[in-house]
Each structure stands twice: as structure tokens, then as C-alpha cells.
Scaffold this motif. Structure first.
Motif, short mmCIF file in Angstrom:
data_model
loop_
_atom_site.label_atom_id
_atom_site.label_comp_id
_atom_site.label_asym_id
_atom_site.label_seq_id
_atom_site.Cartn_x
_atom_site.Cartn_y
_atom_site.Cartn_z
N HIS A 204 0.84 -1.20 0.00
CA HIS A 204 0.00 0.00 0.00
C HIS A 204 0.87 1.25 0.00
CE1 HIS A 204 -3.43 -2.61 0.95
NE2 HIS A 204 -2.61 -3.22 1.77
N SER A 205 2.07 1.12 0.57
CA SER A 205 3.02 2.22 0.58
C SER A 205 4.30 1.80 1.29
CB SER A 205 2.44 3.44 1.32
OG SER A 205 3.41 4.47 1.43
N PRO A 206 5.48 2.20 0.80
CA PRO A 206 6.65 2.13 1.67
C PRO A 206 6.35 2.94 2.93
CG PRO A 206 7.31 2.60 -0.58
CD PRO A 206 5.81 2.73 -0.54
N THR A 207 6.84 2.50 4.06
CA THR A 207 6.46 3.12 5.33
C THR A 207 6.61 4.64 5.27
OG1 THR A 207 7.23 1.13 6.43
CG2 THR A 207 6.79 3.04 7.82
N GLN A 208 5.50 5.33 5.37
CA GLN A 208 5.49 6.77 5.12
C GLN A 208 6.33 7.56 6.11
OE1 GLN A 208 1.34 7.81 5.12
NE2 GLN A 208 0.95 6.87 3.13
N PHE A 209 6.37 7.10 7.37
CA PHE A 209 7.11 7.84 8.39
C PHE A 209 8.60 7.92 8.07
CE2 PHE A 209 3.28 7.18 10.54
CZ PHE A 209 3.02 5.83 10.74
N TYR A 210 9.11 6.90 7.34
CA TYR A 210 10.55 6.84 7.05
C TYR A 210 10.89 7.46 5.71
CZ TYR A 210 9.76 2.76 10.14
OH TYR A 210 9.35 1.91 11.13
N TRP A 211 9.96 7.43 4.77
CA TRP A 211 10.29 7.75 3.40
C TRP A 211 9.61 9.03 2.92
CZ3 TRP A 211 14.42 5.11 2.04
CH2 TRP A 211 14.62 3.85 2.60
N ARG A 212 8.64 8.93 2.01
CA ARG A 212 8.17 10.10 1.28
C ARG A 212 7.44 11.14 2.13
NH1 ARG A 212 2.88 9.84 -1.51
NH2 ARG A 212 1.61 8.18 -0.59
N LYS A 213 6.87 10.74 3.27
CA LYS A 213 6.14 11.71 4.09
C LYS A 213 6.83 11.97 5.43
CE LYS A 213 1.62 10.99 1.98
NZ LYS A 213 0.18 10.72 2.19
N TYR A 214 8.11 11.68 5.48
CA TYR A 214 8.85 11.87 6.74
C TYR A 214 8.75 13.32 7.23
CZ TYR A 214 12.90 12.77 9.71
OH TYR A 214 13.73 13.20 10.73
N HIS A 215 9.02 14.28 6.34
CA HIS A 215 9.03 15.69 6.76
C HIS A 215 7.63 16.15 7.18
CE1 HIS A 215 13.20 16.25 5.68
NE2 HIS A 215 12.97 15.69 4.50
N GLY A 216 6.61 15.62 6.52
CA GLY A 216 5.25 15.97 6.91
C GLY A 216 4.91 15.46 8.29
N TYR A 217 5.37 14.23 8.61
CA TYR A 217 5.10 13.68 9.94
C TYR A 217 5.91 14.40 11.02
CZ TYR A 217 2.13 9.82 8.47
OH TYR A 217 1.09 9.08 7.99
N ILE A 218 7.08 14.89 10.67
CA ILE A 218 7.85 15.67 11.64
C ILE A 218 7.09 16.96 12.00
CG2 ILE A 218 9.92 17.11 11.90
CD1 ILE A 218 10.45 14.19 12.45
N GLN A 219 6.49 17.58 11.00
CA GLN A 219 5.74 18.80 11.25
C GLN A 219 4.45 18.51 12.02
OE1 GLN A 219 5.10 20.64 7.44
NE2 GLN A 219 7.23 21.29 7.22
N GLU A 220 3.74 17.45 11.64
CA GLU A 220 2.47 17.14 12.27
C GLU A 220 2.31 15.63 12.38
OE1 GLU A 220 -0.19 16.94 14.37
OE2 GLU A 220 -0.19 19.07 13.84
#
Length: 395
Positions: free
Chosen positions: A138-154
Motif C-alpha cells: 500500500h506504501s513504503p512506510t510513510q514515516f521513514y520515506w516520502r512523508k517523513y518531513h510531513g510527519y515531523i511537522q504534524e
């Protein structure tokens, strides 16, 4: 041996659930095991449900499952110590323990293992010799990869956000390395969209084929008179989990500023924030049942989707009801929104960009029957046929 590693080994040895040993099914080959991150509800769980329908004798290994999903899957679900307190309460914060649990599974004797992997570690299983491992990603783990910076912000963990930010910053490099290494041991990857196909290549350096996830389009087909629909469609609708990356806040802001009707169906960590942003033209419904959701979708002029999502089930459901989709031009939406035929795109996740799209939207430009027909391409039977064809070729 480092103290941390020794401690984790002791936990694994002491807490490992005996249910990880399962009586192999006696049916004809292939003997199949299904592995999934966790079973709590969502589009990924629907994939597991279809896998279960394809292989009803296959056990389903997962780190955590609700009672509802155990029942839906005919009690074929197998969990371990992560199912129990205190791990069940802390499971979102325990990627290392989840990874070690999946690695500990004894899966000898199966011809095929199908892992359903999203933000968890289902694909970390150790494939026995002679067994084929197919990962439906469904996705490479988002927290580590493509959405890492977004998760850091929120991060989306409420009062725990500061702790999550610190932990993610400290652990992201070793977690990425662990995730990448696990991906190299998978025999074949299947992506749920062309968007995720490119992310698998970018993050894991692995090729994949695309099989779109199953959508229950029959539930949303152009409804009969029993739905008591209004003669004309009115207003807009959005449906889904109210979490930061879905960007429901943009939708609420725009419809409030334009003073146009919007129905928001769902709940989540952002709900209170959305209530504060909303004006009188916005209506929230947190407990709508399936029929009410279908009726609301078929009554709206358009479905608005502001997320950069892996795929996105709800927009396709709306299209099955003949409702055009106004979507952010990114992610899975690129696979099903055909501009000026099944919907419109807006180019930025911003109030102004969505506002422009809504002002340019004309309901009369879209044909409900054409939209509903297009949604049929994503029905569950198409998913099963495509997946079976792939398995027959490679196993």
C-alpha cells in the motif's frame, strides 16, 4: 551483545505467543499464509478481506486485530503478545518490537506467503526456503520515506507529538535501513497504484506491477428510489479519516469562505480542529452508516479529495454513485480521476487552489452514468482476477 538487543531478545523469548504455530491447511496447493500489519479498519483491511475470500483456509498473521475484524475474517486471525496489554495500548510507538514479532513467525510449509504492507512491518517475515513471498504494498512506510518531513511537522499523535518527533528524528536512519533490508527479501512486489509503484522503486529500488485495491462499488451504484434522493444534487461532500495528511482542513476552509454546503463524514484526531474552522454551511456526521454514506455521496454535486494518498478508496466509491471528484493532482487520484470526464484536479494543497477549482466546476459538464461505469474498473472481482493471474504466473 548490546544491552538493547539482549533486552529485545529476552522479550521475544518470554512473550512470544504460541499461536504463531499454526496447523497447516490440508487443502490442495498452494498452501497460503496471509500477513498484515494490523487489523483495525481501512482500505488496507479490505485487501485482506478479499485475500481471505480467495484463500478461506489461509491463516492471517497480524500484530493486532479488533474483535470486529476477527469476526469478519472468520476467526482465522493469529496474533501474539502485541495484542495484549500494555503493548496493545502502545502499539503505534513500537515499530522495532513489531518488526521483531513478524520476523519471529514460523511459516515453514507454506507454498505462498502474501504480505499486505502499509505503514507497518508485515513484509519483514522470514521466508522459508521453497516458499514464494509476494508483498502487496500500500506504501513504503510513510514515516521513514516520502512523508517523513510531513510527519515531523504534524505527527498526528496529539499530546504525544513532541515525543514522536524526537523519537522519529533519532531512529529514522536505522528504521529506514531495516525497512530497506526487509524489502530486498521479498520475491515480488505488487503496488496498489502507479503512484506507489514509483515510490517502491524510489525507496526500495524494486520493480513492481500495479493491481488496484478492491472497491465495493456495488454498494454505491446509482441508487434506487429506496434511497429517497433529492431530484437535484446539492453541495459537496468529503468522507474519510480526519487526520493531518488528508488535508480536510483545506476543504472546510474553502467551503466556509465560499459559504457553500459541505457534508463532512468521518472522525479522527483533527475533528475538533475542523469544528473550529467550520462555518454554518458545513455539516459534520461522525456516525453515518453504510446506506447513509451512499445516499449522501449520491446526493452531492461533487466529492472533494485533498490528500496526497497512496490510492484513496472513498473517491472511487463516490464515482460509483455517479459523483464527480475534485481532487488534488497527486497520488492515487491520478489513476482514477480523468479530467473533465470523471472529475477535476487542483494543483496545490492550498485554499486558493481548491477555491479556483470549485469556482470552475460545473455539474452539468459531467455525466453520472459515465462516471459510475468508470468506477466499475475497480470492483473487487477485478482485483481478485488480476491477483490470481499474477500468482498463477509466479507461484
Amino acid at each position: 551483545m548490546p544491552k538493547t538487543t539482549k533486552c529485545l531478545d529476552e522479550i521475544d523469548t518470554y512473550m512470544k505467543d504460541q499461536t504463531t504455530n499454526y496447523q497447516l491447511p490440508t487443502t490442495n496447493s498452494p498452501r497460503v499464509a496471509i500477513v498484515h500489519d494490523w487489523l483495525v479498519g481501512g482500505g488496507a483491511e479490505r485487501v485482506v478481506l478479499e485475500l481471505h475470500r480467495m484463500y478461506p483456509d489461509a491463516p492471517i498473521y497480524t500484530s493486532y486485530a479488533t474483535k470486529e475484524w476477527r469476526n469478519k475474517l472468520d476467526n482465522k486471525v493469529i496474533t501474539g503478545y502485541l495484542q495484549h496489554w500494555p503493548f496493545s495500548k502502545l502499539r503505534k510507538f513500537l515499530p522495532v518490537l513489531r518488526a521483531r514479532w513478524f520476523k519471529s513467525l514460523k511459516l515453514d510449509g507454506y507454498d505462498l506467503i502474501i504480505s499486505s504492507k502499509g505503514n507497518g512491518e508485515a513484509n519483514y517475515i522470514c521466508r522459508p526456503e521453497g516458499t514464494t513471498h509476494i508483498c502487496y504494498c500500500h506504501s513504503p512506510t510513510q514515516f521513514y520515506w516520502r512523508k517523513y518531513h510531513g510527519y515531523i511537522q504534524e505527527p498526528g499523535f496529539g499530546i504525544f507529538n513532541p515525543l514522536v518527533r524526537i523519537g522519529l528524528k533519532i531512529l529514522v536512519k536505522p528504521l529506514r535501513a531495516m525497512d530497506y533490508a526487509a524489502a530486498q527479501k521479498v520475491d515480488y512486489f505488487i503496488a496498489n497504484s502507479t503512484n506507489i509503484q514509483s515510490e517502491i522503486k524510489k525507496s526500495y529500488q524494486r520493480d513492481s506491477v500495479v493491481v488496484h485495491p478492491p472497491v465495493d462499488v456495488d454498494r454505491f451504484q446509482l441508487p434506487s428510489s429506496s434511497y429517497h434522493l433529492p431530484k437535484t444534487r446539492k453541495g459537496f461532500i468529503t468522507v474519510g479519516r480526519q487526520v493531518p495528511y488528508k488535508r480536510t482542513d483545506i476543504i472546510v476552509r474553502v467551503c466556509t469562505e465560499l459559504d457553500i454546503p459541505l457534508v463532512v463524514i468521518g472522525s479522527g484526531s483533527e475533528h475538533d480542529k475542523l469544528l473550529k474552522l467550520a462555518g454554518s454551511s458545513v455539516t459534520f456526521r461522525t456516525n453515518a452508516n453504510d446506506k447513509e454514506v451512499a445516499r449522501a455521496m449520491a446526493s452531492a454535486e461533487a466529492f472533494i479529495f485533498a490528500a496526497d494518498d497512496d490510492f484513496g478508496i472513498t473517491p472511487v466509491e463516490a464515482m460509483a454513485a455517479g459523483t464527480p471528484v475534485i481532487a488534488y493532482r497527486a497520488g492515487g487520484a491520478l489513476d482514477y480521476v480523468i479530467e473533465d470526464k470523471t472529475g477535476l484536479f487542483f494543483n496545490e494543497q492550498s485554499v486558493e487552489s481548491l477555491k479556483t477549482a470549485i469556482k470552475n466546476f460545473k455539474p452539468s459538464d459531467f455525466d453520472s452514468k459515465t462516471i459510475a461505469k468508470h468506477a466499475q474498473k475497480f470492483k473487487a472481482s477485478s482485483f481478485r482476477e488480476s491477483l490470481k493471474s499474477f500468482i498463477d504466473k509466479h507461484v
